[in-house]
Every structure is written in structure tokens, then in C-alpha cells.
Design an enzyme around this catalytic site. Structure first.
Site, mmCIF file in Angstrom:
data_model
loop_
_atom_site.group_PDB
_atom_site.id
_atom_site.type_symbol
_atom_site.label_atom_id
_atom_site.label_comp_id
_atom_site.label_asym_id
_atom_site.label_seq_id
_atom_site.Cartn_x
_atom_site.Cartn_y
_atom_site.Cartn_z
ATOM 1 N N SER A 227 33.862 30.946 36.810
ATOM 2 C CA SER A 227 34.576 29.698 36.558
ATOM 3 C C SER A 227 35.933 29.953 35.922
ATOM 4 C CB SER A 227 33.750 28.799 35.638
ATOM 5 O OG SER A 227 33.739 29.303 34.313
ATOM 6 N N GLU A 248 38.918 36.298 39.869
ATOM 7 C CA GLU A 248 38.680 35.444 41.035
ATOM 8 C C GLU A 248 37.934 34.233 40.509
ATOM 9 O OE1 GLU A 248 36.697 33.440 43.486
ATOM 10 O OE2 GLU A 248 35.606 35.265 44.044
ATOM 11 N N LEU A 249 38.643 33.108 40.371
ATOM 12 C CA LEU A 249 38.129 31.966 39.628
ATOM 13 C C LEU A 249 37.841 30.785 40.557
ATOM 14 C CD1 LEU A 249 40.506 32.333 36.538
ATOM 15 C CD2 LEU A 249 38.272 33.399 36.955
ATOM 16 N N CYS A 282 32.865 29.396 46.016
ATOM 17 C CA CYS A 282 34.168 29.038 45.438
ATOM 18 C C CYS A 282 35.156 28.588 46.507
ATOM 19 C CB CYS A 282 34.736 30.209 44.642
ATOM 20 S SG CYS A 282 34.810 31.758 45.561
#
Length: 477
Positions: A227, A248-249, A282
Site C-alpha cells: 500500500s 511498487e505501491l 494493484c
């Protein structure tokens, strides 16, 4: 084959148990399937020491030899693909067919990075006759990596592949809910002959492990997928020691559907991809901005197909979509749906949790959400699709760019002009036209804005795991 592996820590080339454990649940029926060992401070210290020793060996190993070891491990994973896939479905809940594809995808990450290991080229810079400037790339050191629960095997694979191909050692903290995928990877590398300490696998309370590992001098890179909120926190910790990060969000991927496409075809593709992994991706297509001229047929086709998606146990061949991973996801989706409903959105499919055991929630379609609806601002990370009409491609792009996220975005159009506008003006690290595939092993993957920093995969994928050194060599004094 539905047995679940014994869960262990992997430190310094050996397996060990933990003094304390936490249960691992099957999200389809909430039964306990395993006991996860929790790494102690002593375990983490051992992992740090082992990673330091492993780095000295592995960083001096020829890239071709590194690739050889990686490919031996891949061969073992492929031979055990059915066993690994069953473990994934047990702990995560996704349909077994999707679990098999995940194993294949994880192996592709390893294969690609193994090839890149021997192509980490430097360069010679032209200069005066008596001096030579040479640029080389060297492994950064020990990596502290953190992988999420949504892809138990392929997410750890991205981190491990990049680190090992570059010549780094790695301490991986895999997800507590879905630990078996990383365990299977560690087993394969152990049997493939990876030197002790190069790969270490630990589990535990995420904040405890990250707050202990990241400030350590031995850690030279923090690699995280998860997150945005947690990524910001870890970046702040790393910044205190000027440790670089690879983040990598979160996403909240927009989909722009132009008026020159078949709405039913676009809807069919969209529903299929939205249902993948129960929307816990995501890059999952979530915010649909559909041109007003085809809005009604697109919405009707989408809702009809969404209502036909069958939820159930991942081992049932009739299942299209498994449960979400845990009770937190159910509660989060319920909250967003209720907020949308209260604000006047139309719920055209799903919207109610079924009775019984398991963390199931149907594929839900919310249409005509007003500004201020929480679902338009907060990434659902679950089986929730949001569909709104727009008057033009300009309005759609404006809406797509309205959030602070920029990981993946999609567009459907047959117009070269529209495709150019989408590719150029959408603020995202990955823009896909007429496909909902955001990345493959050979392409760089990562976000912009609050969706992260750095790239994994592609020719760019090893850059973050390496440092750049400039060497100036004068021929004579």
C-alpha cells in the site's frame, strides 16, 4: 493434492522453526491450514550476518554462473508447479487455474532476469588519448525485501529474481497470510545450490521486522510492494540512513472506453480481468469512464456478465472467482459499497456479502457515483467496479489523472488519435490500449506519483539493484 507445506524460516542456508507461531487460514472456509513461525530478533540478526557472508560470495560469482543457478531453481519450480499452485489456492483462495498461471508467471520473472544478469553492460566514454573513463554496474549489497499477500509466488519472485540476478543477497519478509509461495521458491534455490546466506526468508509482524531491518547498516536497498501508506512509512525509515528504496505501491486503475469501440466486447474483457484474483491486484481495472454514446450498452453488458461470475472454492472447477484474502478486505469493500449506495450510486450487480463461511464477496458494479464517493478516491483492492459516463476523451483523461495514483491505466479505442492522446496524457507508469495486461516479464513495471518509485522487470529491472561506478584511468603519469 491439497496438502499444505510445513512452514519454516530459511536463514544461512538452513531451515529453522520459530518459538512463536501464528495461524494461516484458508479464506474459503476460514479453517487453519498451517502454523507460521515468527522470526525473533536473534533470527533477524542471523539473517543479516548470513546475508553479509552470502553477498561476499555471490557478488563475486560470474553473472553466467548466477544465471545457471537461477535456471536450475526455475526447473525445479516448474517440475513442482502443481504442488505450488495447490498451496497458493489453499492459502489465498484464487481458482486453481489462476494459481497455475501465477507459478508460470513467477518462473518467467526468474528466466528473464537470469538472462539480464549477463547483459548488465557498462560503457567506455570517449576522452583524451591518455585517459579512459569506464562506467560499470555493481550489485548494491544486501536487500531487505517485503512482498504482499495477493500473489504468493510471483510477487516474491520479482524481488528475489532482481536481487539474485544482480549479484545481491536478500532477506525477504513474505506475507503472513500467504507464506507458502515464497517457501517453495526458497526450497528450489536451496536444492539448486545457491550459496548459504544469499537468500534468507523470514516471517513476522510486518512493522516489527521492517523497523528492525531497514535501519541496519548492512541493508543497502529496501524493495517493497504494498500500500501507498506503508510504502511512505518505509521510505521515511530508509531516508534516515539514506538507504535507497524500490517502491511498487497502490493503484486505482482508470479505464477509458471511447465511443468508437464495441461496448459489449470491451465490457466482456473488462469483467474477466476485474474478476481476476477477486480484484486484489494493484493494476486491477476499477474506475471506468465510458463515453456517453455507448455508456448504456457498456454498463448493461458489464453488469450482466458480472452477475454471472460464480464465486466459490478455488478447487471447484465451476468457480470463476474465489474469496478475498481476509476479513479486512470484506469489511473494506462493504464500507465502500455502502458509502456509494448512500450517496446515490446505483448497484447493478453484487453489493451484498453471501451468508456462510469464507471471505466471499461477489463482483460488484456501482454506477453513476457522485463526486465525493469514497470508492472513487480509495483503491478498493477487491471485486468492485465503478462505472461513470463522460462527455469526451478530454474529460475522461482529466478524471483518470485526478487521483494521486499512477500505476496502471487502460483505454479502449480504434482511433490512432485517441490512442496517442491516452498514451501521452495519462499519468501512469503503464498504459495499455485495447488490452488489460499491464506488464510482462520483459517490460518495466512501476508507477508514478504516489504509486511508487523505480521499476521491476524489463531491461530496466536490475538497475535499482545495482550501483553505477565511474572509473577514470590515466594511462601514464
Amino acid at each position: 493434492m491439497t496438502t499444505y507445506p510445513e512452514l519454516q524460516l530459511y536463514i544461512a542456508g538452513a531451515w529453522r522453526s520459530g518459538k512463536d507461531t501464528i495461524p494461516v487460514l484458508n479464506p474459503a472456509d476460514e479453517s487453519v491450514i498451517g502454523a507460521l513461525p515468527i522470526a525473533s530478533r536473534a533470527d533477524l540478526d542471523d539473517a543479516l550476518e548470513a546475508a553479509g557472508r552470502g553477498f561476499k560470495i555471490w557478488s563475486q560469482t560470474a553473472p553466467a554462473k548466477r544465471a545457471e543457478v537461477i535456471l536450475r531453481a526455475v526447473a525445479l519450480m516448474k517440475a513442482r508447479s502443481e504442488e505450488i499452485a495447490h498451496s497458493i489456492t489453499l492459502e489465498h483462495g484464487k481458482p486453481i487455474a489462476q494459481a497455475r498461471l501465477e507459478v508460470q508467471r513467477g518462473c518467467e520473472f526468474f528466466e528473464w532476469d537470469a538472462g539480464e544478469a549477463v547483459r548488465a553492460y557498462g560503457r567506455v566514454i570517449p576522452s583524451a588519448p591518455d585517459i579512459r573513463y569506464i562506467v560499470i554496474h555493481q550489485p548494491v549489497g544486501t536487500v531487505a525485501a517485503f512482498s504482499p499477500w495477493n500473489f504468493p509466488m510471483s510477487q516474491p519472485a520479482r524481488k528475489i529474481a532482481g536481487a539474485l540476478a544482480s549479484g545481491c543477497s536478500i532477506i525477504l519478509k513474505a506475507a503472513e497470510e500467504t507464506p507458502a509461495g515464497a517457501l517453495h521458491i526458497a526450497r528450489a534455490f536451496h536444492e539448486a545450490g545457491l550459496p548459504a546466506g544469499v537468500l534468507n526468508l523470514v516471517f513476522g509482524v510486518p512493522s516489527d521486522i521492517s523497523s528492525y531491518l531497514i535501519p541496519k547498516e548492512q541493508v543497502r536497498l529496501v524493495a517493497f510492494t504494498g500500500s501507498t501508506a506503508v510504502g511512505k512509512h518505509l521510505t521515511e525509515i530508509a531516508s534516515r540512513s539514506v538507504t535507497p528504496v524500490l517502491m511498487e505501491l497502490g493503484g486505482h486503475a482508470p479505464v477509458i472506453v471511447c465511443d468508437d469501440v464495441d461496448p459489449e466486447v470491451a465490457a466482456a474483457l473488462s469483467v474477466s480481468r476485474k474478476a481476476r484474483n477477486a480484484g486484489q491486484v494493484c493494476t486491477s481495472p476499477t474506475r471506468f469512464f465510458v463515453h456517453k454514446d455507448i455508456y448504456r450498452p457498456f454498463l448493461n453488458a458489464f453488469a450482466e456478465r458480472a452477475r454471472a461470475i460464480r464465486i466459490g472454492d478455488g478447487f471447484d472447477s465451476a468457480t470463476d472467482m474465489g474469496p478475498v484474502a481476509n476479513h479486512r478486505r470484506v469489511e473494506a469493500i462493504e464500507s465502500l459499497v455502502e458509502d456509494a449506495r448512500a450517496r446515490g450510486a446505483r448497484i447493478l450487480a453484487g453489493g451484498e456479502r453471501p451468508a456462510g463461511k469464507g471471505y466471499f464477496y461477489p463482483l460488484t458494479v456501482a454506477a453513476e457515483l457522485p463526486d465525493g464517493a469514497r470508492a472513487l478516491e480509495i483503491e478498493p483492492f477487491g471485486p468492485l467496479a465503478l462505472i461513470n459516463p463522460v462527455d469526451s476523451i478530454d474529460e475522461a483523461i482529466e478524471q483518470a489523472n485526478a487521483l494521486p495514483f499512477g500505476l496502471a491505466a487502460y483505454g479502449f479505442t480504434h482511433s490512432a488519435r485517441n490512442a496517442h492522446l491516452l498514451a501521452e496524457r495519462i499519468e501512469a507508469g503503464n498504459v495499455s490500449i485495447n488490452t488489460l495486461e499491464a506488464s510482462v516479464a520483459e517490460t518495466p513495471f512501476g508507477g508514478v506519483k504516489e504509486s511508487g518509485y523505480g521499476r521491476e522487470g524489463g531491461a530496466e529491472g536490475l538497475h535499482h539493484y545495482m550501483t553505477v561506478k565511474n572509473i577514470s584511468h590515466r594511462m601514464v603519469l
